[in-house]
Design a protein around this motif. Sequence first.
Motif, PDB file in Angstrom:
ATOM      1  N   GLN A 425     128.368 -21.239 -36.396  1.00 38.77           N
ATOM      2  CA  GLN A 425     129.042 -21.216 -37.691  1.00 38.77           C
ATOM      3  C   GLN A 425     130.511 -21.550 -37.512  1.00 38.77           C
ATOM      4  O   GLN A 425     131.049 -21.421 -36.408  1.00 38.77           O
ATOM      5  CB  GLN A 425     128.967 -19.797 -38.275  1.00 38.77           C
ATOM      6  CG  GLN A 425     127.587 -19.201 -38.302  1.00 38.77           C
ATOM      7  CD  GLN A 425     127.613 -17.774 -38.814  1.00 38.77           C
ATOM      8  OE1 GLN A 425     128.127 -16.879 -38.157  1.00 38.77           O
ATOM      9  NE2 GLN A 425     127.071 -17.566 -39.999  1.00 38.77           N
ATOM     10  N   GLU A 427     132.739 -19.703 -38.230  1.00 37.04           N
ATOM     11  CA  GLU A 427     133.337 -18.470 -37.745  1.00 37.04           C
ATOM     12  C   GLU A 427     133.121 -18.251 -36.251  1.00 37.04           C
ATOM     13  O   GLU A 427     133.850 -17.479 -35.628  1.00 37.04           O
ATOM     14  CB  GLU A 427     132.713 -17.272 -38.484  1.00 37.04           C
ATOM     15  CG  GLU A 427     133.010 -17.218 -39.976  1.00 37.04           C
ATOM     16  CD  GLU A 427     131.978 -17.993 -40.815  1.00 37.04           C
ATOM     17  OE1 GLU A 427     131.265 -18.853 -40.247  1.00 37.04           O
ATOM     18  OE2 GLU A 427     131.908 -17.734 -42.026  1.00 37.04           O
ATOM     19  N   ARG A 528     119.567 -18.125 -45.277  1.00 37.47           N
ATOM     20  CA  ARG A 528     120.666 -17.205 -45.581  1.00 37.47           C
ATOM     21  C   ARG A 528     120.111 -15.898 -46.145  1.00 37.47           C
ATOM     22  O   ARG A 528     119.139 -15.923 -46.895  1.00 37.47           O
ATOM     23  CB  ARG A 528     121.590 -17.811 -46.638  1.00 37.47           C
ATOM     24  CG  ARG A 528     121.986 -19.237 -46.394  1.00 37.47           C
ATOM     25  CD  ARG A 528     122.960 -19.311 -45.259  1.00 37.47           C
ATOM     26  NE  ARG A 528     123.319 -20.705 -45.060  1.00 37.47           N
ATOM     27  CZ  ARG A 528     124.578 -21.127 -45.079  1.00 37.47           C
ATOM     28  NH1 ARG A 528     125.561 -20.276 -45.279  1.00 37.47           N
ATOM     29  NH2 ARG A 528     124.841 -22.394 -44.881  1.00 37.47           N
TER      30      ARG A 528
HETATM   31 MG    MG Z   1     128.750 -19.354 -43.688  1.00 38.30          MG
END
Ligand code: MG
Length: 660
Positions: A425, A427, A528
């Motif tokens: 990701q 992140e 998700r």
């Molecule tokens: Mg995301």
Amino acid sequence: MSTINSVMQETRVFPPSAETVARATISGMAAYEALCKEAEADYSGYWARLAREHVSWKKPFTQSLDESEAPFYHWFADGTLNVSYNCLDRNLENGNADKVAIIFEADDGKASKTTYRELHAMVCKFANGLKARGIGKGDRVVIYMPMSVEGVAAMQACARIGATHSVVFGGFSAKSLQERISDAGAVAVITADEQCRGGKSLGLKSVVDEALGMGGCESIHTMVVYRRTGAAIAMQEGRDIYLDELIAKQPAECEPEWVGAEHPLFLLYTSGSTGKPKGVQHSSGGYLLHAILTMKWTFDIQPQDTFWCTADIGWVTGHTYIAYGPLACGATQIVFEGVPTYPDAGRFWQTIEAHKVSVFYTAPTAIRALIKASEVDPKVAPRNYKLDSLRLLGSVGEPINPEAWMWYYEQIGGSRCPIMDTFWQTETGGHMITPLPGVTPLVPGSCTLPFPGIQAAIVDETGHDVEWGKGGFLVVKKPWPSMIRNIYGDPERFKKSYYPDDLGGRLYLAGDGAMRDAKTGNFTIMGRIDDVLNVSGHRMGTMEIESALVANPLVAEAAVVGRPDELTGEAICAFVVLKQARPSGDAAKAMTKALQDWVAKEIGPIAKPKDIRFGDNLPKTRSGKIMRRLLRALAKGEEITQDVSTLENPAILEQLRHSA
Ligand code: MG
Ligand code: ATP
């Protein structure tokens, strides 16, 4: 309610070939396990060893992981380095000065080469030019550039002077750009007069002017403009300067700004498929370490390779696997300006053939689009190109449906090249769960095992481990060097998004649902968390049903969402793109019935879509990800009131609304 059920079984397995095992740096499962054990025995020491071996430090660090401000973690904090030094100067010292760093493949098909020595000089001049405009350590600089050597050089120049860049994808609107400039409080924008995509030139500088005109960007004092096409554009006296003028009199040497390992190298706003984009803040030392390690271990990059990552520098993939990772490893890489469908949908294959690409890294959305294109027009089918230079393939961005995986494996990789399905990701900074070529038996649709040292796990909603074979929330149990450091200016949102109290506040929550195979422990991403379906009490990820639909020879792409249903709680609604023209009337009804029966047969009646809608395409982010939150609104018959500014093709929403 705590777990997600898996409904599909994948039985195909592709162990690494003897040749791949022999070549690989991490060779054999025992070598992988030894690294995992080392990390388990001394976590902080493991990463410290790697950081010493793979990164060049100006001042060596004495501490590795610092948890005193958890969940704001610090790594190697008292060491100093410069990322641009590691990517450029190090190559001049290592005998790579005259090696080609970048093969630039322009939209019109012209190719040009830049060596490490040339790139170093360009970056140094660029860095000196920025300094001459008063830009330096700690300043934020927004980069709104086409795919170009200059775009990569702009990022490297910021890194060299300690300025924190925030790249905004060149396809984003003035409004999106304005929001990001304003949120970051940037002092400068680096852009181009125009960009060339698919045979057309599109204004970039004019979009920046529009963004700045919207207000909230008063912090900007400088705009640097790279002349890509030479189009006539308005320049504002005092603020705007052409790149060639900025660097004209600058020396080709620039002493790097030595920064602490935790110094923010960049901010990058996430693609926004689940909500308002977040300004993800990354470090210098830990981020660079993981960029290097994953290039070496996942892609097994070696001196003779030609690497091609097709992402844009506007996405994190283009940061780690174009602007930083390949350069820090002294690789030769392709930087591609164009689009996969121009002049025709054989462009990727033709480019691989022309430059003898050996490692190719792209996204499932591109693969699915090119499968469809090659069935519509057999001339652009991969079999018409010489792809035998390839030795390794990669996939990133979304789960890759097993049938798309098989096509990629057979048609592109000639059943010879292992596919690294890399889960990560914005992140995470780099790969988190991925096969390693010389280690991991591949299973289509599974990202397999954690990168050595990464403590990935699956838990229920209270943060407790879920047994293998059952789905749940994907988490990372320990901080890792390349992790997000903060959401820029919003530490509360950082904690809420990634370290929620429900899970105890010390588990990194990825936001994806996943499960581990009961026997092998392989991870499969199920979709998700926000997209999980609940049909008659069965919680299912979107990925499996979508993969079942894509496995039908008539289907090019599919997205599945839930809508409220009195009987079953939630009913499955599928949005389908066929390889042939979009059906309507009775043909659509017949096709719906055929696909419902298909899913019932592939995975079972529980997964059968109640509604199927046909479209020419699906709503996607600019990075090519399906935006299911918008489809959910359509499925419910709601007006779309959500943010659609990061959508690639807004018109498709109207078509899908009426296709019910
Ligand atoms: Mg995301
Ligand atoms: P936002 O967070 O704003 O919604 P985003 O999550 O799409 O945007 P990215 O950081 O680019 O932004 O994407 C990361 C996500 O992409 C992962 O959380 C996962 O859902 C998906 N993903 C990436 N690689 C893979 C992969 N190999 N397999 C499955 N899913 C993947």
